[in-house]
Scaffold this motif. Structure first.
Motif, mmCIF file in Angstrom:
data_model
loop_
_atom_site.group_PDB
_atom_site.id
_atom_site.type_symbol
_atom_site.label_atom_id
_atom_site.label_comp_id
_atom_site.label_asym_id
_atom_site.label_seq_id
_atom_site.Cartn_x
_atom_site.Cartn_y
_atom_site.Cartn_z
ATOM 1 N N GLN A 187 0.944 -1.025 0.248
ATOM 2 C CA GLN A 187 -0.222 0.056 0.045
ATOM 3 C C GLN A 187 0.761 1.218 -0.019
ATOM 4 O OE1 GLN A 187 -3.503 -0.186 0.085
ATOM 5 N NE2 GLN A 187 -3.165 -2.109 -0.327
ATOM 6 N N LEU A 188 0.877 2.142 -1.046
ATOM 7 C CA LEU A 188 1.442 3.309 -1.028
ATOM 8 C C LEU A 188 0.567 4.402 -0.721
ATOM 9 C CD1 LEU A 188 3.103 2.877 -4.752
ATOM 10 C CD2 LEU A 188 4.054 2.466 -2.302
ATOM 11 N N ARG A 189 1.394 5.309 0.097
ATOM 12 C CA ARG A 189 0.687 6.577 0.496
ATOM 13 C C ARG A 189 1.119 7.675 -0.475
ATOM 14 N NH1 ARG A 189 2.450 7.532 6.545
ATOM 15 N NH2 ARG A 189 1.295 9.264 6.425
ATOM 16 N N LYS A 190 0.145 8.728 -0.468
ATOM 17 C CA LYS A 190 0.597 9.882 -1.371
ATOM 18 C C LYS A 190 0.638 11.147 -0.587
ATOM 19 C CE LYS A 190 -2.042 7.599 -5.137
ATOM 20 N NZ LYS A 190 -2.864 7.464 -6.066
ATOM 21 N N GLY A 191 1.712 12.033 -1.028
ATOM 22 C CA GLY A 191 1.919 13.210 -0.506
ATOM 23 C C GLY A 191 1.763 14.305 -1.554
ATOM 24 N N ALA A 192 2.033 15.451 -1.385
ATOM 25 C CA ALA A 192 1.891 16.534 -2.470
ATOM 26 C C ALA A 192 2.974 16.503 -3.531
ATOM 27 C CB ALA A 192 2.169 17.846 -1.920
ATOM 28 N N HIS A 193 3.873 15.750 -3.506
ATOM 29 C CA HIS A 193 4.894 15.665 -4.614
ATOM 30 C C HIS A 193 5.447 14.316 -4.509
ATOM 31 C CE1 HIS A 193 4.281 19.670 -5.725
ATOM 32 N NE2 HIS A 193 4.615 19.902 -4.435
ATOM 33 N N ALA A 194 5.045 13.149 -3.735
ATOM 34 C CA ALA A 194 5.529 11.785 -3.639
ATOM 35 C C ALA A 194 4.565 11.004 -3.275
ATOM 36 C CB ALA A 194 6.516 12.067 -2.301
ATOM 37 N N VAL A 195 4.950 9.754 -3.827
ATOM 38 C CA VAL A 195 4.103 8.378 -3.248
ATOM 39 C C VAL A 195 5.216 7.435 -2.766
ATOM 40 C CG1 VAL A 195 3.108 6.427 -4.404
ATOM 41 C CG2 VAL A 195 2.952 8.627 -5.512
ATOM 42 N N PHE A 196 4.655 6.954 -1.378
ATOM 43 C CA PHE A 196 5.731 6.385 -0.569
ATOM 44 C C PHE A 196 5.151 5.334 0.273
ATOM 45 C CE2 PHE A 196 3.985 10.205 1.252
ATOM 46 C CZ PHE A 196 3.504 9.557 2.508
ATOM 47 N N ASN A 197 6.141 4.461 0.728
ATOM 48 C CA ASN A 197 5.824 3.594 1.734
ATOM 49 C C ASN A 197 7.224 3.356 2.631
ATOM 50 O OD1 ASN A 197 5.017 1.264 3.098
ATOM 51 N ND2 ASN A 197 5.328 -0.248 1.713
ATOM 52 N N ILE A 198 7.120 4.002 3.747
ATOM 53 C CA ILE A 198 8.414 4.082 4.581
ATOM 54 C C ILE A 198 7.942 3.599 5.775
ATOM 55 C CG2 ILE A 198 10.028 5.442 5.653
ATOM 56 C CD1 ILE A 198 9.424 7.489 3.398
ATOM 57 N N GLN A 199 8.351 2.360 6.146
ATOM 58 C CA GLN A 199 8.106 1.760 7.466
ATOM 59 C C GLN A 199 9.176 1.381 8.457
ATOM 60 O OE1 GLN A 199 5.267 -1.577 6.554
ATOM 61 N NE2 GLN A 199 3.575 -0.243 6.276
ATOM 62 N N PHE A 200 9.157 1.520 9.607
ATOM 63 C CA PHE A 200 10.295 1.006 10.484
ATOM 64 C C PHE A 200 9.708 0.446 11.887
ATOM 65 C CE2 PHE A 200 11.417 5.678 8.982
ATOM 66 C CZ PHE A 200 12.519 5.245 8.347
ATOM 67 N N HIS A 201 10.759 -0.551 12.281
ATOM 68 C CA HIS A 201 10.146 -1.214 13.351
ATOM 69 C C HIS A 201 11.319 -0.630 14.314
ATOM 70 C CE1 HIS A 201 11.149 -5.554 15.638
ATOM 71 N NE2 HIS A 201 10.446 -4.432 16.332
ATOM 72 N N ILE A 202 10.907 -0.125 15.404
ATOM 73 C CA ILE A 202 11.482 0.605 16.395
ATOM 74 C C ILE A 202 11.315 -0.117 17.832
ATOM 75 C CG2 ILE A 202 11.763 2.942 17.589
ATOM 76 C CD1 ILE A 202 10.051 4.196 15.007
ATOM 77 N N ILE A 203 12.498 -0.161 18.355
ATOM 78 C CA ILE A 203 12.581 -0.763 19.728
ATOM 79 C C ILE A 203 13.112 0.248 20.846
ATOM 80 C CG2 ILE A 203 13.238 -2.660 21.120
ATOM 81 C CD1 ILE A 203 13.475 -4.294 18.597
ATOM 82 N N PHE A 204 12.304 0.494 21.953
ATOM 83 C CA PHE A 204 12.967 1.475 22.912
ATOM 84 C C PHE A 204 12.986 0.496 24.264
ATOM 85 C CE2 PHE A 204 10.247 4.992 20.825
ATOM 86 C CZ PHE A 204 11.306 5.168 20.184
ATOM 87 N N VAL A 205 14.094 0.612 24.965
ATOM 88 C CA VAL A 205 14.356 -0.109 26.128
ATOM 89 C C VAL A 205 14.160 0.838 27.527
ATOM 90 C CG1 VAL A 205 16.071 -1.577 27.310
ATOM 91 C CG2 VAL A 205 15.628 -1.849 24.784
ATOM 92 N N THR A 206 13.701 0.403 28.609
ATOM 93 C CA THR A 206 13.499 1.199 29.663
ATOM 94 C C THR A 206 15.012 1.277 30.186
ATOM 95 O OG1 THR A 206 13.065 -0.724 31.263
ATOM 96 C CG2 THR A 206 11.128 0.488 30.149
ATOM 97 N N LYS A 207 15.209 2.602 31.048
ATOM 98 C CA LYS A 207 16.439 3.036 31.648
ATOM 99 C C LYS A 207 16.733 1.914 32.607
ATOM 100 C CE LYS A 207 19.297 6.634 32.279
ATOM 101 N NZ LYS A 207 19.891 7.597 31.427
#
Length: 140
Positions: free
Chosen positions: A4-24
């Motif tokens: 699935q592509l998303r659309k912006g004013a001048h771009a078509v994109f699919n940018i996905q990130f898997h992010i992991i945060f660890v507690t202090k």
């Protein structure tokens, strides 16, 4: 499954990130109430940054986010917004509970300074490489 592509004013994109945060200090402090509040905060931050929190879950000492990002975002700034907003709100709303784990007033962090971010996407990297290699050469 089709990408699935998303659309912006001048771009078509699919940018996905898997992010992991660890507690202090990798403290086991995340309970169901904190996990629920984190989902709410991350969703709100993503929405403000033209992103979408696609998936979210965690354990007692870390969380996983799958974020569909907008190309207007600087990755390190997005991470900073996610971590700072969530840390500030969690430390404020769960102050009494968290005092048993974090007692330093001069260090109000909830997350460790480090994080993990991995790009995700539709096709495997080797398939993309082969697709690019197979492009027709320009006729001279």
């Amino acid at each position: 499954m089709e990408t699935q592509l998303r659309k912006g004013a001048h771009a078509v994109f699919n940018i996905q990130f898997h992010i992991i945060f660890v507690t202090k200090y990798r403290k086991s402090v995340i309970n169901e109430a904190i996990l629920s509040k984190l989902r709410e905060v991350f969703s709100r931050v993503c929405e403000k940054r033209k992103c979408e929190l696609v998936e979210f879950n965690g354990e007692d000492d870390h969380v996983h986010l799958l974020v569909d990002a907008h190309p207007d975002n600087n990755i390190s700034q997005l991470i900073s917004f996610l971590k700072s907003a969530s840390s500030r709100i969690i430390r404020k709303e769960f102050e009494i509970y968290l005092k048993q784990f974090y007692w330093k007033k001069e260090d109000p962090s909830f997350w460790t300074d480090a994080y993990c971010i991995v790009s995700t996407g539709g096709a495997p990297l080797e398939v993309v490489k082969e697709y690019i290699k197979a492009q027709q050469k320009p006729k001279m």
